[in-house]
Design a protein around this motif. Structure first.
Motif, PDB file in Angstrom:
ATOM      1  N   GLY A   1       0.829  -1.200   0.000  1.00  0.00           N
ATOM      2  CA  GLY A   1       0.000   0.000   0.000  1.00  0.00           C
ATOM      3  C   GLY A   1       0.862   1.248   0.000  1.00  0.00           C
ATOM      4  O   GLY A   1       2.090   1.183  -0.190  1.00  0.00           O
ATOM      5  N   PHE A   2       0.239   2.364   0.226  1.00  0.00           N
ATOM      6  CA  PHE A   2       0.923   3.662   0.134  1.00  0.00           C
ATOM      7  C   PHE A   2       2.071   3.785   1.150  1.00  0.00           C
ATOM      8  O   PHE A   2       3.254   3.892   0.782  1.00  0.00           O
ATOM      9  CB  PHE A   2      -0.137   4.756   0.321  1.00  0.00           C
ATOM     10  N   ILE A   3       1.770   3.725   2.431  1.00  0.00           N
ATOM     11  CA  ILE A   3       2.823   3.986   3.421  1.00  0.00           C
ATOM     12  C   ILE A   3       3.754   2.783   3.541  1.00  0.00           C
ATOM     13  O   ILE A   3       4.983   2.930   3.608  1.00  0.00           O
ATOM     14  CB  ILE A   3       2.220   4.352   4.801  1.00  0.00           C
TER      15      ILE A   3
ATOM     16  N   ASP B   1       0.711  -9.103   2.204  1.00  0.00           N
ATOM     17  CA  ASP B   1      -0.322  -8.171   1.740  1.00  0.00           C
ATOM     18  C   ASP B   1      -1.378  -8.917   0.939  1.00  0.00           C
ATOM     19  O   ASP B   1      -1.059  -9.783   0.131  1.00  0.00           O
ATOM     20  CB  ASP B   1       0.345  -7.078   0.873  1.00  0.00           C
ATOM     21  N   LYS B   2      -2.624  -8.543   1.146  1.00  0.00           N
ATOM     22  CA  LYS B   2      -3.740  -9.179   0.435  1.00  0.00           C
ATOM     23  C   LYS B   2      -3.859  -8.694  -1.012  1.00  0.00           C
ATOM     24  O   LYS B   2      -4.526  -9.308  -1.823  1.00  0.00           O
ATOM     25  CB  LYS B   2      -5.029  -8.855   1.216  1.00  0.00           C
TER      26      LYS B   2
ATOM     27  N   THR C   1      -5.334  -5.640  -2.075  1.00  0.00           N
ATOM     28  CA  THR C   1      -6.664  -5.078  -2.324  1.00  0.00           C
ATOM     29  C   THR C   1      -6.519  -4.016  -3.414  1.00  0.00           C
ATOM     30  O   THR C   1      -5.411  -3.774  -3.917  1.00  0.00           O
ATOM     31  CB  THR C   1      -7.230  -4.397  -1.063  1.00  0.00           C
TER      32      THR C   1
ATOM     33  N   ALA D   1      -3.558  -1.643  -3.106  1.00  0.00           N
ATOM     34  CA  ALA D   1      -2.171  -2.120  -3.191  1.00  0.00           C
ATOM     35  C   ALA D   1      -1.683  -2.019  -4.624  1.00  0.00           C
ATOM     36  O   ALA D   1      -2.473  -1.977  -5.559  1.00  0.00           O
ATOM     37  CB  ALA D   1      -2.117  -3.574  -2.752  1.00  0.00           C
TER      38      ALA D   1
ATOM     39  N   ASP E   1      -4.077 -12.755   3.566  1.00  0.00           N
ATOM     40  CA  ASP E   1      -5.100 -11.927   4.221  1.00  0.00           C
ATOM     41  C   ASP E   1      -4.912 -12.027   5.737  1.00  0.00           C
ATOM     42  O   ASP E   1      -4.948 -13.136   6.294  1.00  0.00           O
ATOM     43  CB  ASP E   1      -6.467 -12.504   3.801  1.00  0.00           C
ATOM     44  N   ILE E   2      -4.743 -10.897   6.384  1.00  0.00           N
ATOM     45  CA  ILE E   2      -4.557 -10.951   7.846  1.00  0.00           C
ATOM     46  C   ILE E   2      -5.835 -11.401   8.561  1.00  0.00           C
ATOM     47  O   ILE E   2      -5.786 -11.810   9.721  1.00  0.00           O
ATOM     48  CB  ILE E   2      -4.055  -9.605   8.447  1.00  0.00           C
TER      49      ILE E   2
ATOM     50  N   PHE F   1       0.959  -2.333   9.041  1.00  0.00           N
ATOM     51  CA  PHE F   1       0.305  -1.269   8.273  1.00  0.00           C
ATOM     52  C   PHE F   1      -1.051  -1.716   7.709  1.00  0.00           C
ATOM     53  O   PHE F   1      -1.895  -0.876   7.424  1.00  0.00           O
ATOM     54  CB  PHE F   1       1.155  -0.891   7.045  1.00  0.00           C
TER      55      PHE F   1
ATOM     56  N   SER G   1      -8.264   1.750   4.567  1.00  0.00           N
ATOM     57  CA  SER G   1      -7.803   3.054   5.072  1.00  0.00           C
ATOM     58  C   SER G   1      -8.625   4.265   4.648  1.00  0.00           C
ATOM     59  O   SER G   1      -8.320   5.377   5.057  1.00  0.00           O
ATOM     60  CB  SER G   1      -6.348   3.265   4.619  1.00  0.00           C
TER      61      SER G   1
ATOM     62  N   THR H   1     -10.850  -6.500   8.396  1.00  0.00           N
ATOM     63  CA  THR H   1      -9.389  -6.335   8.285  1.00  0.00           C
ATOM     64  C   THR H   1      -8.811  -5.620   9.502  1.00  0.00           C
ATOM     65  O   THR H   1      -7.845  -6.082  10.109  1.00  0.00           O
ATOM     66  CB  THR H   1      -9.043  -5.552   7.001  1.00  0.00           C
TER      67      THR H   1
ATOM     68  N   SER I   1      -0.982   3.415  13.557  1.00  0.00           N
ATOM     69  CA  SER I   1      -2.360   3.910  13.643  1.00  0.00           C
ATOM     70  C   SER I   1      -2.445   5.407  13.299  1.00  0.00           C
ATOM     71  O   SER I   1      -1.476   5.994  12.823  1.00  0.00           O
ATOM     72  CB  SER I   1      -2.957   3.597  15.020  1.00  0.00           C
TER      73      SER I   1
ATOM     74  N   TYR J   1     -14.250   3.746   9.850  1.00  0.00           N
ATOM     75  CA  TYR J   1     -12.796   3.561   9.715  1.00  0.00           C
ATOM     76  C   TYR J   1     -12.095   3.865  11.030  1.00  0.00           C
ATOM     77  O   TYR J   1     -11.344   3.047  11.563  1.00  0.00           O
ATOM     78  CB  TYR J   1     -12.233   4.455   8.597  1.00  0.00           C
TER      79      TYR J   1
ATOM     80  N   LYS K   1     -10.021   1.445  13.676  1.00  0.00           N
ATOM     81  CA  LYS K   1      -8.611   1.655  14.058  1.00  0.00           C
ATOM     82  C   LYS K   1      -8.502   1.811  15.586  1.00  0.00           C
ATOM     83  O   LYS K   1      -7.580   1.295  16.205  1.00  0.00           O
ATOM     84  CB  LYS K   1      -8.036   2.894  13.357  1.00  0.00           C
TER      85      LYS K   1
ATOM     86  N   ASN L   1      -1.012  11.602   5.847  1.00  0.00           N
ATOM     87  CA  ASN L   1       0.195  11.464   5.024  1.00  0.00           C
ATOM     88  C   ASN L   1      -0.089  11.862   3.582  1.00  0.00           C
ATOM     89  O   ASN L   1      -1.213  11.713   3.101  1.00  0.00           O
ATOM     90  CB  ASN L   1       0.645  10.004   4.981  1.00  0.00           C
TER      91      ASN L   1
END
Ligand code: NAD
Ligand code: TDX
Length: 347
Positions: free
Chosen positions: A10-12, A33-34, A36, A39, A59-60, A81, A85, A100, A128, A154, A158, A184
């Protein structure tokens, strides 16, 4: 040292891997990482051949998949991460966020508890957000002591995951650290989020949708500064503690949109008005938090972290990145990446 990074495509997470895989050749990084919609393995093309990097799709929210990674790779550190999001998506459909962000975090904590036991040298670092604190009024800052008061599915998911992480520390003695960061921005951010969405819409002559009156304030941090802060906390932070991360850089949404239009005008030698006339005020986000602002005194004073980029340098880098990485932008927009994924992974 073996480091399991969840959500590293993903991004971060991908910015984190792009920084630290080359910098620490003696560490082994496992990216779980899944894949999604958010990603993109293209984010990792510069490190994918590195000896100290491996990608595992999974998948977590699937405990068996998480356990298999722990069995095979025996990580010492988890940097977590992986998450759904995007606030607007959580309003339209909260289920994936619960699955997730809450169940997925729970599975990781359970795996740590089972596979680590009491062994020393282990760490669960939970990434987080400041959104867990809810909304500020016109004044004040979020500190590590601010009461949780999340507004969206969301941020509630978190917040829930943060509570689970801290509970595993108190109840089972799991070595954890938590960081709560502000908004971010930077390269590889999926163009559903404010800054890349505005850049790409402006370039395409599409409307620039500003929610409500555009007076909402966010505190923006360049993504690499966030990643360096996480690394600092992993290295120097106290186990069981929380660190807020932010760049003391508050902006009203409408002012950011104007700034992006001005910078695009400069870079493309065009009249910024050409972009500004695309601004459209649209229906507000339900439960839209008015203002976020992080007090980052603790991480600055205790751990010596501070951001390297100003908003000026960071935003310029970001806009340049979107202007010069048309292949990435096209792959995300046209669905080519999705097709590639289907070809390589079947889904
Ligand atoms: P992102 O949406 O860009 O990336 C999330 C990544 O997690 C994707 O690669 C996705 O495939 C993966 N993922 C999602 N569900 C998964 C699952 N069930 N199993 C495995 N992988 C899964 O998110 P981001 O902006 O990079 O955010 C990363 C983390 O940082 C999140 O936990 C988020 O809450 C937190 N955070 C984000 C910001 C921000 O401004 N973007 C600010 C503070 C904190
Ligand atoms: O089209 C838009 N128009 C608009 O006015 C979009 C996408 C957003 N906005 C507003 C809503 C927010 O006030 O801009 C602000 C920023 O919106 P997002 O980019 O969606 O971010 P935000 O909701 O603040 O959440 C982000 O920061 C905290 C990340 O998405 C979260 O993952 C992170 O935890």
């Amino acid at each position: 040292m073996k480091i399991l990074v969840t959500g590293g495509a993903g991004f971060i997470g991908s910015n984190f891997l792009n920084l630290f895989v080359p910098r620490y050749p003696d560490c082994r990084f496992i990216n779980f990482d899944k894949l999604t919609y958010a990603a993109n393995l293209l984010n990792l093309k510069n490190i994918q051949v590195k000896q100290n990097y491996v990608f595992v799709r999974g998948d977590i929210a699937d405990y068996a998949a998480v356990a298999a990674v722990f069995e095979k790779y025996e990580p010492d550190i988890v940097v977590h991460f992986a998450a759904e999001s995007h606030v607007d998506r959580s309003i339209l459909g909260p289920a994936d966020f619960i699955n997730t962000n809450i169940l997925g975090t729970f599975n990781l904590l359970e795996a740590c508890r089972k596979y680590w036991g009491d062994r020393p040298g282990k760490l669960f670092h939970h990434v987080s957000t400041d959104e867990v604190y809810g909304s500020l009024g016109e004044t004040g800052y979020f500190t590590e002591e601010t009461r949780y008061d999340p507004s969206s599915p969301y941020s509630a998911s978190k917040a829930s995951s943060d509570h689970l992480v801290r509970a595993y520390h108190r109840t089972y003695g799991l070595p954890v650290k938590v960081t709560n960061c502000s908004n971010n921005y930077g390269p590889y951010q999926f163009p559903e989020k404010l800054i890349p969405l505005m850049i790409l819409h402006a370039l395409e002559g599409k409307s620039l949708p500003v929610y409500g009156t555009g007076e909402n304030v966010r505190d923006w941090l360049f993504v690499e500064d966030h990643c360096e802060a996480i690394w600092t906390v992993i290295e120097k932070g106290n186990v069981g503690e929380t660190y807020n991360i932010g760049g003391n850089n508050q902006w009203k949404n409408i002012d950011i949109v104007h700034k992006i239009c001005d910078l695009l005008g400069e870079k493309l030698d065009k009249d910024p008005q050409e972009f500004k006339k695309l601004i459209t005020f649209v229906k507000d986000r339900p439960g839209h938090d008015l203002r976020y602002a992080i007090d980052a005194t603790k991480i600055r004073d205790q751990l010596g972290w501070e951001p390297r980029e100003t908003f000026e340098t960071g935003l310029n880098k970001t806009i340049d990145w979107y202007l010069h990485n048309k292949d990435w932008v096209e792959s995300v927009k046209t669905g080519d990446y999705k097709k590639w994924l289907e070809m390589n992974y079947g889904t």
